[in-house]
Design a protein around this motif. Structure first.
Motif, mmCIF file in Angstrom:
data_model
loop_
_atom_site.group_PDB
_atom_site.id
_atom_site.type_symbol
_atom_site.label_atom_id
_atom_site.label_comp_id
_atom_site.label_asym_id
_atom_site.label_seq_id
_atom_site.Cartn_x
_atom_site.Cartn_y
_atom_site.Cartn_z
ATOM 1 N N ASP A 81 0.854 -1.194 0.000
ATOM 2 C CA ASP A 81 0.000 0.000 0.000
ATOM 3 C C ASP A 81 0.888 1.241 0.000
ATOM 4 N N GLU A 115 0.355 10.117 3.719
ATOM 5 C CA GLU A 115 -0.891 9.740 3.047
ATOM 6 C C GLU A 115 -1.875 9.097 4.011
ATOM 7 N N GLU A 116 -1.345 8.275 4.921
ATOM 8 C CA GLU A 116 -2.262 7.495 5.763
ATOM 9 C C GLU A 116 -2.814 8.290 6.943
ATOM 10 N N GLN A 184 -7.281 -2.892 -2.953
ATOM 11 C CA GLN A 184 -7.549 -3.147 -1.537
ATOM 12 C C GLN A 184 -8.868 -3.871 -1.369
ATOM 13 N N HIS A 367 -4.074 -2.830 4.635
ATOM 14 C CA HIS A 367 -3.885 -2.265 5.973
ATOM 15 C C HIS A 367 -3.640 -3.387 6.975
HETATM 16 MN MN MN Z 1 -3.674 2.865 2.871
#
Ligand code: MN
Ligand code: GLV
Ligand code: MN
Length: 397
Positions: A81, A115-116, A184, A367
């Motif tokens: 990711d 980003e997260e 995802q 994740h």
């Molecule tokens: Mn992510």
């Protein structure tokens, strides 16, 4: 590239990654990005919001085609990711050069900062700041679980936090952004295809629910005398699940902070973060309104207080149709599919045409350390990205 990147921020205890924005692990990833760019003779520039850009043909005329993704992770995230998009971008440059191809306009490989939002709470902080969708004052004051301010963490990493803010000059130099990402979910598994093109991102947001009560002794406080915010929280988790199902939406409480966090004490405060996503903005708004109402009623019954704060909200993103169709055609009629996951491409879509390529994930899990991709599919992804770059940057815009 995987060999040098995989050890960075790896947790042996969980088998996942802990690459939180501006942490030591993130700085190691940023140094890795700089080294990869240097190996290829690409010029790295860090923009005022901490996003890194590796330029190929910076001096060429016309607006740049940007590709890339991010290198930070969620707590105990998977290997792909973010990094899959960055590695595939460098690899696509290698493939194109091996083919003797050179761009007619600049190419920029991006590593978007934070980003997260795993550390400071706001996802896609780097691209939001760049596009003016996150107030710099607010960003600087965001704190992590240890009370460290984002501004201070950036400064400690050698980045001037006073520079944060919208960067129209940079955005004006970019014509399109194409982000390759691990899928995802299992959409591509079901379609039996290695690579697909994204259509849209569900609207999504994060809300902090603070339930306040009264700390007291677990052994001596009668049930009827308690003001226990954990009860209100527990009810709210179940209500979120029920209401999400009713709206065809998704609702997740994945993070909770309890004070004083003692086994033999009734909590004085429970803070919990809700991640909410829905197929439409109206459904997301109804879900939140109904959930807040239900939580409030329950808190009243428990003698607890409740405050709900929206920490981020991303409207529905429809990726640029012309770009999407052009890429799907270039990639031999690649399938098109939506996603519930957020991405920097979704944030940039407010300002420039963006598109995404997804690479098949056999487990569909993300994740989590269980996130997967087959090497053969990753290679198909690299060649798809290279074909996209050839198609888009071979001539003028
Ligand atoms: Mn992510
Ligand atoms: C980003 O990965 C998200 O939370 O959707
Ligand atoms: Mn990602």
């Amino acid at each position: 590239m995987w060999r040098s990147l995989l050890p960075l921020g790896y947790s042996r205890s969980s088998g996942g990654y802990r690459r939180f924005a501006w942490s030591k692990a993130d700085l190691a990833c940023r140094a890795w990005f700089t080294a990869q760019a240097a190996d290829r003779g690409l010029t790295v520039r860090t923009d005022r919001n901490g996003n890194q850009w590796a330029w190929w043909g910076e001096q060429l005329p016309g607006k740049a085609l940007a590709i890339g993704s991010h290198l930070d992770s969620v707590p105990d995230g998977g290997a792909f990711d973010g990094p899959l998009g960055v590695i595939s971008s460098f690899a696509a440059v290698d493939v194109l050069r091996e083919q003797g191809w050179a761009p007619a306009r600049p190419i920029a490989i991006a590593n978007f900062a934070d980003e997260e939002g795993a550390r400071f709470g706001v996802a896609c902080a780097g691209s939001r700041l760049l596009t003016g969708q996150l107030d710099p004052e607010r960003a600087r004051a965001l704190t992590d679980a240890d009370g460290v301010r984002l501004g201070d963490a950036m400064e400690a990493a050698g980045h001037d936090p006073d520079a944060l803010g919208p960067d129209d000059a940079l955005l004006d130099r970019i014509g399109q952004y194409v982000e390759l990402h691990i899928e995802q979910g299992r959409g591509l598994v079901e379609l039996e295809r290695a690579v697909g093109v994204a259509t849209s991102i569900w609207p999504h947001g994060r809300w902090r629910f603070d339930f306040g009560g009264e700390a007291n002794h677990a052994g001596t406080t009668r049930l009827e005398d308690r003001r226990d915010p954990m009860l209100s929280y527990a009810f709210t988790v179940l209500a979120a699940r029920k209401k999400a199902a009713a709206h065809g939406a998704l609702a997740t409480f994945g993070r909770i902070h309890v004070e004083p966090n003692g086994t033999n004490a009734i909590p004085s405060k429970v803070s919990a973060w809700l991640d909410g996503r829905a197929p439409s903005e109206a459904a997301l708004a109804s879900l939140l309104a109904e959930l807040e109402q239900a939580a409030r009623e329950r808190a009243e019954r428990d003698g607890a207080s409740l405050s709900v704060v929206n920490e981020s909200l991303t409207p529905i993103v429809e990726f640029d149709h012309a770009l999407r169709d052009r890429l799907a055609k270039t990639l031999e009629d690649a399938p098109v599919l939506p996603t519930g996951a957020g991405h920097d491409a979704g944030i940039l879509a407010a300002r420039i045409p963006t598109a995404m390529l997804f690479v098949r994930n056999p487990s569909g899990v993300s994740h989590s350390p269980a996130e997967q991709a087959e090497l053969a599919d990753c290679e198909v992804g690299v060649h798809a990205l290279a074909a996209a770059v050839r198609e888009l940057a071979g001539g003028g815009l």
